[in-house]
Design a protein around this motif. Structure first.
Motif, PDB file in Angstrom:
ATOM      1  N   UNK A 107      36.059  36.784  54.508  1.00  0.00           N
ATOM      2  CA  UNK A 107      35.773  35.587  53.545  1.00  0.00           C
ATOM      3  C   UNK A 107      36.704  34.515  53.356  1.00  0.00           C
ATOM      4  N   UNK A 108      38.103  35.050  53.647  1.00  0.00           N
ATOM      5  CA  UNK A 108      39.157  34.344  53.675  1.00  0.00           C
ATOM      6  C   UNK A 108      40.216  34.825  54.658  1.00  0.00           C
ATOM      7  N   UNK A 109      41.004  34.050  55.282  1.00  0.00           N
ATOM      8  CA  UNK A 109      41.892  34.228  56.341  1.00  0.00           C
ATOM      9  C   UNK A 109      43.245  33.368  56.216  1.00  0.00           C
ATOM     10  N   UNK A 110      44.244  33.953  56.260  1.00  0.00           N
ATOM     11  CA  UNK A 110      45.590  32.889  56.406  1.00  0.00           C
ATOM     12  C   UNK A 110      46.800  33.545  55.872  1.00  0.00           C
ATOM     13  N   UNK A 111      47.796  33.027  55.835  1.00  0.00           N
ATOM     14  CA  UNK A 111      48.981  33.579  54.997  1.00  0.00           C
ATOM     15  C   UNK A 111      48.960  33.916  53.748  1.00  0.00           C
ATOM     16  N   UNK A 112      49.506  35.054  53.548  1.00  0.00           N
ATOM     17  CA  UNK A 112      48.942  35.746  52.172  1.00  0.00           C
ATOM     18  C   UNK A 112      49.274  34.795  50.809  1.00  0.00           C
ATOM     19  N   UNK A 113      50.611  34.127  51.018  1.00  0.00           N
ATOM     20  CA  UNK A 113      50.869  33.303  49.878  1.00  0.00           C
ATOM     21  C   UNK A 113      49.977  32.427  49.527  1.00  0.00           C
ATOM     22  N   UNK A 114      49.282  31.725  50.924  1.00  0.00           N
ATOM     23  CA  UNK A 114      48.235  30.513  50.575  1.00  0.00           C
ATOM     24  C   UNK A 114      46.859  30.999  50.135  1.00  0.00           C
ATOM     25  N   UNK A 115      46.555  32.161  50.708  1.00  0.00           N
ATOM     26  CA  UNK A 115      45.248  32.652  50.478  1.00  0.00           C
ATOM     27  C   UNK A 115      45.098  33.112  49.008  1.00  0.00           C
ATOM     28  N   UNK A 116      46.296  33.851  48.297  1.00  0.00           N
ATOM     29  CA  UNK A 116      46.508  34.339  47.206  1.00  0.00           C
ATOM     30  C   UNK A 116      46.651  33.365  45.989  1.00  0.00           C
ATOM     31  N   UNK A 117      47.546  32.554  46.417  1.00  0.00           N
ATOM     32  CA  UNK A 117      47.810  31.147  45.424  1.00  0.00           C
ATOM     33  C   UNK A 117      46.407  30.232  45.127  1.00  0.00           C
ATOM     34  N   UNK A 118      45.766  30.114  46.223  1.00  0.00           N
ATOM     35  CA  UNK A 118      44.380  29.372  46.169  1.00  0.00           C
ATOM     36  C   UNK A 118      43.358  29.862  46.641  1.00  0.00           C
ATOM     37  N   UNK A 119      42.772  31.062  45.868  1.00  0.00           N
ATOM     38  CA  UNK A 119      41.703  31.862  46.726  1.00  0.00           C
ATOM     39  C   UNK A 119      40.483  30.897  46.719  1.00  0.00           C
ATOM     40  N   UNK A 120      39.312  31.078  47.824  1.00  0.00           N
ATOM     41  CA  UNK A 120      38.257  30.606  47.872  1.00  0.00           C
ATOM     42  C   UNK A 120      36.899  31.541  47.493  1.00  0.00           C
ATOM     43  N   UNK A 121      37.236  32.599  47.224  1.00  0.00           N
ATOM     44  CA  UNK A 121      36.164  33.743  46.977  1.00  0.00           C
ATOM     45  C   UNK A 121      36.519  34.379  45.500  1.00  0.00           C
TER      46      UNK A 121
END
Length: 252
Positions: A107-121
């Motif tokens: 459901x999400x993929x990317x740099x950890x800081x980017x994904x966790x700072x601005x989650x889409x799910x």
């Protein structure tokens, strides 16, 4: 051999088990056995490594020390690692890229800081401890608001047209909880989003009391403020969030 024993002792020392090389597994605690398993895996110098919750049973201080061991060894040997974890700290400190799986789907993929700072799910938001509201943008007298399916109306930044589905993220520490003012009503928009909410749940937090409100919005309240706010399940409060702490984006 003597060299193998010396290498084993060195690894036991690195994972904090110096002097326990002669103990049988039954004489070790669960956390100690987990540290031995990690040391055994790293000592083999594998080309690739699969780790499934390697730090889950360890106390906070031991886990932090082993993260350092794991990170330094993997970087020094350039070992390819697949790490399975439910701990956001593991992802932030150990991973170059993160994949979030829900029911077997990415459901999400990317740099950890980017994904966790601005989650889409919502699942990712729960792991990161971030507020994530999903709804539709509407025009209000004071500016745009996000309207959730259960009717919560949260003032938000612009950028997404009215009528479009969108999501709004902001961290719990950015949320201030206060009483409902006697003259509550429409006012100037200012620099902060303000809206009324109802307390749904109270639980211990890392910095005081974590308050869950309608819309599943989380806020952290310092202990000294709890008596003054008369926090209780069902109470109505005012939530305030700086607009610059919010992130609004359209949903496809």
């Amino acid at each position: 051999t003597r060299a193998a024993r010396a290498d084993a002792d060195a690894w036991l020392d690195r994972v904090g088990l110096d002097g326990l090389g002669d103990r049988r597994p039954s004489a070790l605690s669960g956390g100690q056995r987990q540290r031995v398993a990690l040391a055994r895996a790293l000592a083999a110098h594998p080309a690739a490594l699969l780790l499934d919750e390697p730090l889950a049973q360890l106390d906070v201080r031991t886990a932090a020390a082993l993260r350092d061991v794991l990170r330094s060894q993997v970087r020094a040997t350039r070992t390819a690692v697949v790490l399975v974890t439910h701990d956001a700290l593991d992802a932030l400190t150990l991973a170059d890229e993160v994949l979030v799986l829900v029911d077997g789907e990415v459901v999400e993929r990317g740099r950890p800081a980017d994904v966790l700072a601005d989650p889409a799910h919502p699942f990712t938001a729960a792991l990161a401890g971030t507020n994530l509201l999903v709804g539709t943008v509407a025009d209000d007298c004071g500016g745009p608001v996000l309207v959730t399916p259960d009717g919560v109306r949260v003032p938000c930044p612009g950028g997404v047209p009215a009528g479009a589905p969108a999501q709004l993220t902001f961290p719990p520490p950015a949320v201030s909880v206060g009483p409902v003012p006697a003259d509550a009503g429409a006012g100037e928009r200012g620099t902060h989003a303000r809206w009324e909410a109802r307390v749904v749940d109270l639980e211990p937090g890392t910095t005081g009391v974590r308050v869950r409100t309608t819309g599943d919005v989380l806020a952290d309240v310092p202990p000294a403020r709890v008596p003054d706010l008369d926090l209780r399940v069902g109470a109505t409060v005012t939530l305030t969030v700086p607009y610059d702490a919010q992130r609004l984006r359209a949903r496809g």
